[in-house]
Design a protein around this motif. Structure first.
Motif, mmCIF file in Angstrom:
data_model
loop_
_atom_site.group_PDB
_atom_site.id
_atom_site.type_symbol
_atom_site.label_atom_id
_atom_site.label_comp_id
_atom_site.label_asym_id
_atom_site.label_seq_id
_atom_site.Cartn_x
_atom_site.Cartn_y
_atom_site.Cartn_z
ATOM 1 N N SER A 123 12.532 -51.314 110.030
ATOM 2 C CA SER A 123 12.049 -52.326 110.315
ATOM 3 C C SER A 123 10.907 -52.732 109.424
ATOM 4 N N ILE A 124 9.986 -51.981 109.134
ATOM 5 C CA ILE A 124 9.067 -51.931 108.172
ATOM 6 C C ILE A 124 9.426 -52.334 106.635
ATOM 7 N N THR A 125 10.482 -51.731 106.410
ATOM 8 C CA THR A 125 11.190 -52.118 105.118
ATOM 9 C C THR A 125 11.533 -53.470 104.966
ATOM 10 N N VAL A 126 12.197 -53.931 106.221
ATOM 11 C CA VAL A 126 12.769 -55.572 106.164
ATOM 12 C C VAL A 126 11.632 -56.540 106.258
ATOM 13 N N VAL A 127 10.502 -56.269 106.914
ATOM 14 C CA VAL A 127 9.455 -56.983 106.882
ATOM 15 C C VAL A 127 8.810 -57.036 105.648
ATOM 16 N N VAL A 155 11.338 -57.709 116.427
ATOM 17 C CA VAL A 155 11.567 -57.448 117.893
ATOM 18 C C VAL A 155 12.276 -56.005 118.108
ATOM 19 N N ALA A 156 13.347 -55.707 117.188
ATOM 20 C CA ALA A 156 13.966 -54.468 117.440
ATOM 21 C C ALA A 156 13.116 -53.168 117.266
ATOM 22 N N ALA A 157 12.078 -53.309 116.062
ATOM 23 C CA ALA A 157 11.105 -52.370 115.959
ATOM 24 C C ALA A 157 10.247 -52.173 117.119
ATOM 25 N N CYS A 158 9.783 -53.198 117.745
ATOM 26 C CA CYS A 158 9.062 -53.028 118.972
ATOM 27 C C CYS A 158 9.791 -52.407 120.064
ATOM 28 N N LEU A 159 11.005 -52.722 120.325
ATOM 29 C CA LEU A 159 11.811 -52.242 121.344
ATOM 30 C C LEU A 159 12.022 -50.726 120.912
#
Length: 412
Positions: A123-127, A155-159
């Motif tokens: 998720s960090i990679t994508v952002v 959102v997926a990272a937070c979940l």
């Protein structure tokens, strides 16, 4: 030289990459849980990772004749190093940061699990990476589609973080219920013996959980006894250690991952105009070759050093011990091949449809989580809250990969 030119071909490369990149971490995790030192595993993995890059360069990069003087075949461009060394440096920088990221995740998996590590790092990679690639690619991807996909990853990272917190609380409750802290040595020995057959079944591919039968002397996935037996066998001991360490390692890995694709983008498209006029830009196969050479050098150098000065209080090893350690070497070799071909497909698709869209493969936690559940019993016998969060996380990843692929453009 074979070039992916159609949008459909690019999407096909991304899907293949998604499956391969989501599978190799499961093999590395399996070996750590069997007690193999991660330094040994990563050295084996690095060898076949480089082999995959060589196979791609020598086949696709040499297939047929050069399409234009600006798109030379692999061997032709390899001889032009003195003219395009600036772009080569970007490719090698991308390989170096990816090697650091992959090395870091190998240790993070032990602390926070395969699923959560991949979720947060990807998720960090994508952002970060997708945003950089969008502007580097002269906005060939549809921003109205692309950035909602990035939001889905957030959102997926937070979940994912919530899933980890909930599952950690579930495991702590299981251990407290069995009074693990006060168990005697004989009790621990008994638990290890009971778990031995179950763990071996997992290693041998028998992923069917034991039946609910009180008479069976087998440890069930997700129970406190299973967690204790796993701790005894694994290479990296995690009981009594803060999971914040694992999350910190995961954060570092995500930052490394977010830079490798933009660096490769600069290597193949020369947006900063480093090359002299008339010098061909690096084709994707030449860039991937130098990228993988750098990956290999960094990985081997660091892991040889870690043999003698291991991290996280792992036992010391040596080159001699590594060469003699054939336990699980085949799985490590296979993991390297899968990762190498997966990276190659991602970059081939990115060169055709935009590297921002190719970051859709960072939804690899979809595949990794499936392996984590089937092979390692992650989330077995967890609370309803954990299951709800897990379902939400997977749903957001499915939405993200669909949206990012839909944003694919076409490089002129």
């Amino acid at each position: 030289m074979y070039m992916v030119e159609s949008k459909g071909g690019a999407v096909g490369c991304m899907i293949g990459s998604l499956v391969l990149l989501g599978t190799w971490p499961a093999m590395m995790t399996l070996l750590e849980r069997r007690g193999r030192l991660p330094q040994h595993t990563y050295l084996d993995y690095s060898i076949t990772n480089l082999l995959a890059a060589l196979i791609i360069a020598f086949t696709f990069g040499q297939m047929g004749s050069s399409t234009t003087p600006q798109s030379p075949n692999f061997f032709t461009q390899l001889s032009q190093f003195t003219e395009n060394w600036g772009s080569v440096m970007f490719a090698m920088a991308g390989g170096a940061v990816l090697s650091l990221g992959n090395l870091s995740t190998q240790y993070a998996w032990a602390f926070v699990g395969l699923s959560v590590t991949e979720v947060i790092a990807c998720s960090i990679t994508v952002v970060i990476g997708t945003t950089l690639n969008y502007f580097l690619d002269d906005r060939i991807n549809n921003a109205m589609i692309l950035f909602p996909g990035v939001a889905c990853f957030l959102v997926a990272a937070c979940l994912g973080s919530a899933v980890h917190s909930s599952n950690a609380a579930d495991n702590a409750a299981k251990l407290r219920a069995t009074n693990f802290q006060g168990s005697s040595e004989s009790d621990d020995t008994s638990r290890e013996a009971l778990a031995d057959n179950e763990i071996k079944d997992v290693e041998n591919g028998n992923i069917t959980p034991p039946q609910e039968n009180a008479d069976e002397e087998r440890v069930k996935f997700g129970t406190a006894d299973f967690l204790v037996a796993l701790e005894k066998r694994r290479a990296i001991k995690v009981f009594g250690k803060s999971t914040l360490r694992g999350l910190g390692i995961t954060l570092f890995a995500g930052l490394c991952f977010s830079l490798f694709s933009p660096a490769f983008n600069l290597a193949t498209n020369d947006q900063w105009h480093i090359l002299k006029e008339g010098v061909p830009k690096l084709v994707v196969y030449t860039a991937f070759f130098w990228f993988s050479i750098s990956f290999f050098v960094v990985a081997v150098s660091l892991n040889i050093a870690l043999l003698y000065r291991p991290a996280l209080k792992l036992p010391r090893s040596s080159l001699k011990a590594y060469l003699e350690d054939w336990n699980g070497r085949g799985w490590a070799f296979l993991a390297g091949l899968l990762c190498g071909f997966g990276n190659g497909l991602q970059l081939m698709g990115g060169q055709a449809a935009g590297y921002a869209a190719a970051d859709a493969v960072e939804a690899l936690p979809l595949v990794s989580t499936l392996w984590g559940i089937l092979l390692f019993g992650e989330y077995r016998r967890s609370s309803r809250r954990t299951y709800i969060l897990l379902f939400g996380m997977l749903f957001m990843f499915m939405a993200a990969v669909a949206v990012l692929m839909a944003s694919s453009g076409h490089r002129k």
